[in-house]
Write a protein that holds these residues in place. Structure first.
Motif, short mmCIF file in Angstrom:
data_model
loop_
_atom_site.label_atom_id
_atom_site.label_comp_id
_atom_site.label_asym_id
_atom_site.label_seq_id
_atom_site.Cartn_x
_atom_site.Cartn_y
_atom_site.Cartn_z
N VAL A 151 31.34 63.21 67.30
CA VAL A 151 32.75 63.34 66.96
C VAL A 151 33.61 63.02 68.18
O VAL A 151 33.12 62.97 69.31
CB VAL A 151 33.09 64.77 66.47
CG1 VAL A 151 32.29 65.11 65.22
CG2 VAL A 151 32.85 65.79 67.57
N ASN A 152 34.87 62.80 67.93
CA ASN A 152 35.85 62.58 68.99
C ASN A 152 36.63 63.87 69.22
O ASN A 152 37.43 64.26 68.37
CB ASN A 152 36.80 61.44 68.62
CG ASN A 152 36.09 60.12 68.44
OD1 ASN A 152 35.17 59.80 69.19
ND2 ASN A 152 36.50 59.33 67.45
N ILE A 153 36.36 64.53 70.35
CA ILE A 153 37.09 65.76 70.68
C ILE A 153 38.53 65.40 71.01
O ILE A 153 38.79 64.67 71.96
CB ILE A 153 36.44 66.50 71.86
CG1 ILE A 153 35.00 66.89 71.52
CG2 ILE A 153 37.25 67.73 72.24
CD1 ILE A 153 34.87 67.96 70.48
N SER A 154 39.47 65.90 70.23
CA SER A 154 40.88 65.58 70.44
C SER A 154 41.63 66.69 71.16
O SER A 154 42.70 66.47 71.71
CB SER A 154 41.57 65.30 69.10
OG SER A 154 41.47 66.42 68.24
N SER A 155 41.07 67.91 71.13
CA SER A 155 41.76 69.04 71.76
C SER A 155 40.73 70.03 72.27
O SER A 155 39.79 70.39 71.55
CB SER A 155 42.70 69.72 70.75
OG SER A 155 43.38 70.81 71.35
N LEU A 156 40.90 70.46 73.52
CA LEU A 156 40.02 71.43 74.15
C LEU A 156 40.91 72.36 74.96
O LEU A 156 41.61 71.92 75.88
CB LEU A 156 39.01 70.72 75.05
CG LEU A 156 37.83 71.53 75.60
CD1 LEU A 156 36.97 72.05 74.47
CD2 LEU A 156 37.00 70.67 76.54
N THR A 171 36.89 65.75 62.80
CA THR A 171 36.29 66.32 61.60
C THR A 171 37.20 67.41 61.05
O THR A 171 38.24 67.73 61.63
CB THR A 171 34.90 66.91 61.89
OG1 THR A 171 35.03 68.05 62.75
CG2 THR A 171 34.01 65.87 62.56
N GLU A 172 36.78 68.02 59.94
CA GLU A 172 37.59 69.05 59.31
C GLU A 172 37.38 70.43 59.91
O GLU A 172 38.06 71.39 59.51
CB GLU A 172 37.29 69.10 57.81
CG GLU A 172 35.90 69.62 57.45
CD GLU A 172 34.80 68.58 57.65
OE1 GLU A 172 33.63 68.92 57.44
OE2 GLU A 172 35.13 67.44 58.02
N THR A 173 36.47 70.58 60.87
CA THR A 173 36.14 71.90 61.41
C THR A 173 36.67 72.08 62.83
O THR A 173 36.49 71.20 63.68
CB THR A 173 34.61 72.11 61.41
OG1 THR A 173 34.10 71.86 60.10
CG2 THR A 173 34.28 73.53 61.81
N ILE A 229 41.92 68.43 55.91
CA ILE A 229 41.97 67.01 56.23
C ILE A 229 40.81 66.69 57.14
O ILE A 229 40.24 67.56 57.80
CB ILE A 229 43.30 66.62 56.92
CG1 ILE A 229 43.46 67.40 58.23
CG2 ILE A 229 44.48 66.83 56.00
CD1 ILE A 229 44.62 66.92 59.07
N SER A 230 40.43 65.42 57.17
CA SER A 230 39.35 64.98 58.04
C SER A 230 39.67 63.56 58.50
O SER A 230 40.33 62.80 57.80
CB SER A 230 38.01 65.01 57.31
OG SER A 230 36.97 64.55 58.14
#
Length: 365
Positions: A151-156, A171-173, A229-230
């Motif tokens: 997956v592409n981590i968009s926020s950490l 992803t949706e999770t 959403i995903s």
């Protein structure tokens, strides 16, 4: 790049760079401008250029993180374009602190906790998230977000008390991890079949290859959220609202969702409210799970108020033209009315504005 004083509504300075500005970070001590192959560090109080880090590995996304704790002002950025190496730089002493071999693949996300004592990272695979001590770079925690798909981590992001770490992706999770270590001083549990098998399983990891045993020892998510959403980018934040921990998720379709987070048991987070950020002002509320008084006025209503930031054409201040070629030092400011001296204890730090007046953006050279 234009720098404005938010409280006074005046332009402080503007800079031109030799290539596209990819990201900007700042705290009360330093302002960092990240280009694809160089990083510029400015002093917030007078906006002078303190250091130019040249010939950094190609960083096409402008990935970097700056500690919001200005007492240390640590800066983290990719130390390699092919591996997950993190370069840690001390923005106060202007010296390299250490290099952290964080992941096998290229980095995708970096973030400091509020005190600048911990640094979390994720690679482009997005399956494993690691947390390191700062400035030493020792690995403290290792969390597994998933195993089946990249997956592409968009926020950490950390919570302000550094007890939780939140990661969201395309992803949706959304995953929330709890930063805690179980000690050996726990009371002895009564002998059960499941407890016996758990100890046997833990002992077996000592005889497996390091990569396999490491995967078994990785902690899973403490709490999760399933979005409707995903495949879209979203940004998360962990905050305390009305003395309760909350998860805030802003989605690219223009909604702000607020979830309840159980700090003791975790599990599936419950949606409390959903705000529209596109000007409609519509708010959906889950009254069954909101046992507290209503939250303050929605964010959409707040941002809908008329902006009081004056036009850039009428802002007094000073500026400089020109800029610098690659490898050259940007010239010092040409003061119009006198040197800028910001009192960062009593004044808000500057923000970056583009010509259109939108915060958080920078003017391209």
């Amino acid at each position: 790049m234009n720098v404005y004083h938010f409280k006074k509504g005046t332009e402080i300075c503007n800079y031109s760079y030799s290539s596209k500005i990819l990201s900007i970070r700042l705290n009360r001590q330093r302002l960092v401008v990240c280009l694809e192959e160089s990083i510029y560090i400015h002093n917030i109080k007078d906006m002078k250029l303190l250091k130019t880090i040249m010939d950094t590995p190609p960083n096409t996304t402008g990935l970097c993180a700056l500690s919001i704790n200005h007492a240390n002002s640590y800066l983290a950025y990719p130390g390699s374009a092919t591996s997950g190496e993190i370069a840690l730089y001390d923005g106060n002493t202007l010296k390299t602190a250490c290099t952290i071999p964080a992941h096998d693949g290229p980095l995708a996300a970096l973030t400091f906790n509020s005190t600048g004592s911990k640094l979390a990272s994720a690679s482009e695979k997005g399956t494993v998230i690691r947390v390191f001590s700062i400035p030493g770079g020792q690995k403290l925690y290792e969390f597994r977000r998933g195993m089946k798909r990249y997956v592409n981590i968009s926020s950490l992001v950390f919570s302000m008390d550094s007890q939780f770490l939140c990661a969201s992706s395309n992803t949706e999770t959304v995953h929330i991890f709890k930063l805690e270590h179980l000690t050996d001083s726990r009371p002895e549990e009564p002998p059960t079949w499941s407890g016996y098998m758990g100890k046997m399983f833990q002992a077996a990891t000592n005889y497996l290859p390091a990569q396999v045993s490491g995967m078994m020892n990785q902690d899973r998510a403490f709490a999760t959220v399933r979005l409707n959403i995903s495949g879209q980018r979203n940004i998360c934040a962990l905050s305390t609202i009305q003395k309760l921990p909350r998860l805030l998720v802003t989605t690219s379709d223009g909604h702000l969702c607020i979830y309840n987070l159980d700090p003791q048991d975790g599990g599936e987070c419950v949606l409390i409210k959903k705000h529209s950020l596109l000007g409609s002002g519509k708010t959906e509320e889950n009254k069954e799970n909101d046992l507290r008084p209503p939250l303050p006025q929605s964010y959409a209503a707040t941002v809908a108020r008329q902006s009081t930031v004056p036009s850039t054409s009428t802002m007094p201040g000073y500026s400089e033209d020109g800029g610098a070629l690659r490898g050259e030092v940007i010239p010092e400011h040409e003061f119009a009315t006198g040197p800028v001296c910001l009192d960062d204890e009593n004044e808000f730090p500057p923000i970056i504005l583009c010509r259109g007046g939108q915060p958080g953006k920078a003017k391209r050279s």
